[in-house]
Design a protein around this motif. Structure first.
Motif, PDB file in Angstrom:
ATOM      1  N   ASP A   1       0.810  -1.213   0.000  1.00  0.00           N
ATOM      2  CA  ASP A   1       0.000   0.000   0.000  1.00  0.00           C
ATOM      3  C   ASP A   1       0.845   1.266   0.000  1.00  0.00           C
ATOM      4  OD1 ASP A   1      -2.244  -1.516  -0.005  1.00  0.00           O
ATOM      5  OD2 ASP A   1      -2.534  -1.440   2.161  1.00  0.00           O
ATOM      6  N   ASP A   2       2.096   1.171   0.477  1.00  0.00           N
ATOM      7  CA  ASP A   2       2.882   2.379   0.681  1.00  0.00           C
ATOM      8  C   ASP A   2       3.994   2.569  -0.348  1.00  0.00           C
ATOM      9  OD1 ASP A   2       1.484   3.012   3.042  1.00  0.00           O
ATOM     10  OD2 ASP A   2       2.663   1.516   4.101  1.00  0.00           O
ATOM     11  N   ASN A   3       4.551   1.486  -0.872  1.00  0.00           N
ATOM     12  CA  ASN A   3       5.776   1.639  -1.639  1.00  0.00           C
ATOM     13  C   ASN A   3       5.895   0.513  -2.650  1.00  0.00           C
ATOM     14  OD1 ASN A   3       8.232   2.490  -2.532  1.00  0.00           O
ATOM     15  ND2 ASN A   3       9.341   2.070  -0.624  1.00  0.00           N
ATOM     16  N   PRO A   4       6.001   0.818  -3.943  1.00  0.00           N
ATOM     17  CA  PRO A   4       6.166  -0.243  -4.916  1.00  0.00           C
ATOM     18  C   PRO A   4       7.555  -0.862  -4.851  1.00  0.00           C
ATOM     19  CG  PRO A   4       6.371   1.875  -5.991  1.00  0.00           C
ATOM     20  CD  PRO A   4       5.983   2.145  -4.552  1.00  0.00           C
ATOM     21  N   ILE A   5       7.651  -2.139  -5.201  1.00  0.00           N
ATOM     22  CA  ILE A   5       8.931  -2.820  -5.335  1.00  0.00           C
ATOM     23  C   ILE A   5       9.112  -3.105  -6.809  1.00  0.00           C
ATOM     24  CG2 ILE A   5      10.288  -4.820  -4.663  1.00  0.00           C
ATOM     25  CD1 ILE A   5       8.514  -5.160  -2.263  1.00  0.00           C
ATOM     26  N   THR A   6      10.012  -2.403  -7.458  1.00  0.00           N
ATOM     27  CA  THR A   6      10.238  -2.611  -8.867  1.00  0.00           C
ATOM     28  C   THR A   6      11.395  -3.576  -9.047  1.00  0.00           C
ATOM     29  OG1 THR A   6       9.469  -0.389  -9.351  1.00  0.00           O
ATOM     30  CG2 THR A   6      10.742  -1.494 -11.064  1.00  0.00           C
ATOM     31  N   LEU A   7      11.171  -4.651  -9.782  1.00  0.00           N
ATOM     32  CA  LEU A   7      12.153  -5.718  -9.915  1.00  0.00           C
ATOM     33  C   LEU A   7      12.680  -5.778 -11.338  1.00  0.00           C
ATOM     34  CD1 LEU A   7      10.158  -8.419  -7.963  1.00  0.00           C
ATOM     35  CD2 LEU A   7      11.955  -6.943  -7.096  1.00  0.00           C
ATOM     36  N   ASP A   8      13.959  -5.550 -11.497  1.00  0.00           N
ATOM     37  CA  ASP A   8      14.609  -5.715 -12.786  1.00  0.00           C
ATOM     38  C   ASP A   8      15.381  -7.021 -12.741  1.00  0.00           C
ATOM     39  OD1 ASP A   8      17.235  -3.904 -14.600  1.00  0.00           O
ATOM     40  OD2 ASP A   8      16.110  -5.719 -15.065  1.00  0.00           O
ATOM     41  N   LEU A   9      14.816  -8.062 -13.335  1.00  0.00           N
ATOM     42  CA  LEU A   9      15.418  -9.383 -13.217  1.00  0.00           C
ATOM     43  C   LEU A   9      16.746  -9.489 -13.937  1.00  0.00           C
ATOM     44  CD1 LEU A   9      12.280 -11.648 -13.699  1.00  0.00           C
ATOM     45  CD2 LEU A   9      13.326 -10.882 -11.589  1.00  0.00           C
ATOM     46  N   PHE A  10      17.082  -8.527 -14.783  1.00  0.00           N
ATOM     47  CA  PHE A  10      18.291  -8.632 -15.581  1.00  0.00           C
ATOM     48  C   PHE A  10      19.337  -7.588 -15.199  1.00  0.00           C
ATOM     49  CE2 PHE A  10      16.318 -11.803 -18.013  1.00  0.00           C
ATOM     50  CZ  PHE A  10      14.993 -11.444 -18.164  1.00  0.00           C
ATOM     51  N   ALA A  11      19.171  -6.970 -14.040  1.00  0.00           N
ATOM     52  CA  ALA A  11      20.174  -6.018 -13.586  1.00  0.00           C
ATOM     53  C   ALA A  11      21.495  -6.732 -13.331  1.00  0.00           C
ATOM     54  CB  ALA A  11      19.699  -5.323 -12.302  1.00  0.00           C
ATOM     55  N   ASP A  12      22.598  -6.038 -13.605  1.00  0.00           N
ATOM     56  CA  ASP A  12      23.915  -6.632 -13.379  1.00  0.00           C
ATOM     57  C   ASP A  12      24.163  -6.783 -11.884  1.00  0.00           C
ATOM     58  OD1 ASP A  12      24.468  -6.738 -16.063  1.00  0.00           O
ATOM     59  OD2 ASP A  12      25.362  -4.736 -16.106  1.00  0.00           O
ATOM     60  N   GLU A  13      24.819  -7.868 -11.501  1.00  0.00           N
ATOM     61  CA  GLU A  13      25.163  -8.120 -10.107  1.00  0.00           C
ATOM     62  C   GLU A  13      26.683  -8.209  -9.980  1.00  0.00           C
ATOM     63  OE1 GLU A  13      23.141  -8.099  -7.726  1.00  0.00           O
ATOM     64  OE2 GLU A  13      21.239  -8.215  -8.793  1.00  0.00           O
TER      65      GLU A  13
ATOM     66  N   LEU B   1      25.611  -8.291   5.224  1.00  0.00           N
ATOM     67  CA  LEU B   1      24.868  -9.173   4.323  1.00  0.00           C
ATOM     68  C   LEU B   1      24.492  -8.399   3.069  1.00  0.00           C
ATOM     69  CD1 LEU B   1      22.468 -10.999   6.816  1.00  0.00           C
ATOM     70  CD2 LEU B   1      24.678 -11.790   5.920  1.00  0.00           C
ATOM     71  N   PHE B   2      24.621  -9.075   1.932  1.00  0.00           N
ATOM     72  CA  PHE B   2      24.372  -8.457   0.640  1.00  0.00           C
ATOM     73  C   PHE B   2      23.308  -9.227  -0.127  1.00  0.00           C
ATOM     74  CE2 PHE B   2      28.746  -7.652   1.938  1.00  0.00           C
ATOM     75  CZ  PHE B   2      28.790  -6.271   1.899  1.00  0.00           C
ATOM     76  N   HIS B   3      22.854  -8.621  -1.203  1.00  0.00           N
ATOM     77  CA  HIS B   3      21.825  -9.192  -2.063  1.00  0.00           C
ATOM     78  C   HIS B   3      22.205 -10.621  -2.472  1.00  0.00           C
ATOM     79  CE1 HIS B   3      18.627  -9.187  -5.038  1.00  0.00           C
ATOM     80  NE2 HIS B   3      19.487  -9.398  -6.012  1.00  0.00           N
TER      81      HIS B   3
ATOM     82  N   HIS C   1      18.994  -0.045  -4.301  1.00  0.00           N
ATOM     83  CA  HIS C   1      19.440  -1.262  -4.961  1.00  0.00           C
ATOM     84  C   HIS C   1      18.848  -1.290  -6.365  1.00  0.00           C
ATOM     85  CE1 HIS C   1      19.563  -5.572  -5.970  1.00  0.00           C
ATOM     86  NE2 HIS C   1      20.671  -5.551  -5.273  1.00  0.00           N
ATOM     87  N   PRO C   2      19.608  -1.775  -7.388  1.00  0.00           N
ATOM     88  CA  PRO C   2      19.085  -1.729  -8.758  1.00  0.00           C
ATOM     89  C   PRO C   2      17.823  -2.543  -8.963  1.00  0.00           C
ATOM     90  CG  PRO C   2      21.155  -2.960  -8.648  1.00  0.00           C
ATOM     91  CD  PRO C   2      21.002  -2.264  -7.344  1.00  0.00           C
TER      92      PRO C   2
END
Length: 226
Positions: free
Chosen positions: A5-17, A183-185, A210-211
């Motif tokens: 309700d407060d904040n979208p989570i936008t997911l880029d599945l192909f972002a570089d890691e 701890l990292f992604h 985070h990307p």
């Protein structure tokens, strides 16, 4: 896109890691390990499943028995979900907000948790609860023990997504000195056995983006609760 309700989570599945330590296993206790980048190969399949779970059980901020609103927002999936209110901490078969059963735990979640448990030398892990926590900058988790589970013989498997966090891993008293573990992604922490009841927590999340997840961290912890 996954949103609450407060904040979208936008997911880029192909972002570089850039997981420079991906694949490493670090021991932080006698039976406690950090699996660096362990979840990364699973993400393209895992994130759509996570989106589906959160659509059925959106994040909400719960109230502790002491009357404090938690800075971390929570959801759950599996046969049991974790809740807190003024009456105490507990696992329930139904979401108290909707009265409906918690969403089923996706098979992929269970497979990932079991694979991580095996990598940490815990065989035959059968999680029936997945707690999903959402941190935004400033949110934290105070030192606590995971002791609401009916059996303490199974490990805790905890996965980090999004912004980095500083995990605190302490002793068997709240006042014991803590080890600070960044701890990292994609990292997964597994602890059990002699380390199962160690106090642990997360320091306030620092600002950043985070990307894939923007200004937030998602933490998924798998337990055998029932």
């Amino acid at each position: 896109m996954m949103r609450n309700d407060d904040n979208p989570i936008t997911l880029d599945l192909f972002a570089d890691e850039p997981p420079t330590t991906s694949g490493q296993i670090e021991r932080i206790g006698q039976q406690a390990f950090v699996l660096r980048g362990f979840a990364l190969p699973w993400l393209e399949r895992l994130l759509p499943a996570l989106e589906t779970v959160l659509q059925a059980a959106p994040f909400r901020q719960m109230v502790t028995p002491g009357g404090f609103t938690m800075s971390v927002a929570l959801s759950s999936c599996g046969a049991l979900g974790w809740t807190t209110d003024r009456s105490g901490y507990r696992y329930t078969a139904h979401d108290p907000q909707t009265g409906r059963p918690w969403p089923d735990m996706p098979a992929l979640f269970r497979e990932l948790a079991q694979a991580a448990a095996r990598a940490a030398h815990f065989e035959h892990f059968e999680p029936d609860a997945c707690l999903i926590n959402r941190y935004v900058p400033g949110a934290r988790m105070s030192l606590h023990q995971d002791k609401n589970e009916r059996s303490l013989s199974a490990p805790i498997v905890s996965m980090s997504l999004g912004l980095p966090a500083m995990f605190q891993f302490g002793g068997f008293e709240r006042s014991d000195k803590t080890l600070r573990v960044p701890l990292f992604h994609g990292d997964i922490v597994v602890w059990g056995g002699v380390d199962r009841l160690r106090y642990h927590g997360v320091l306030p999340l620092k600002d950043g983006r985070h990307p894939r997840f923007g200004a937030q961290r998602i933490n998924m912890t798998f337990r055998t609760a029932g």
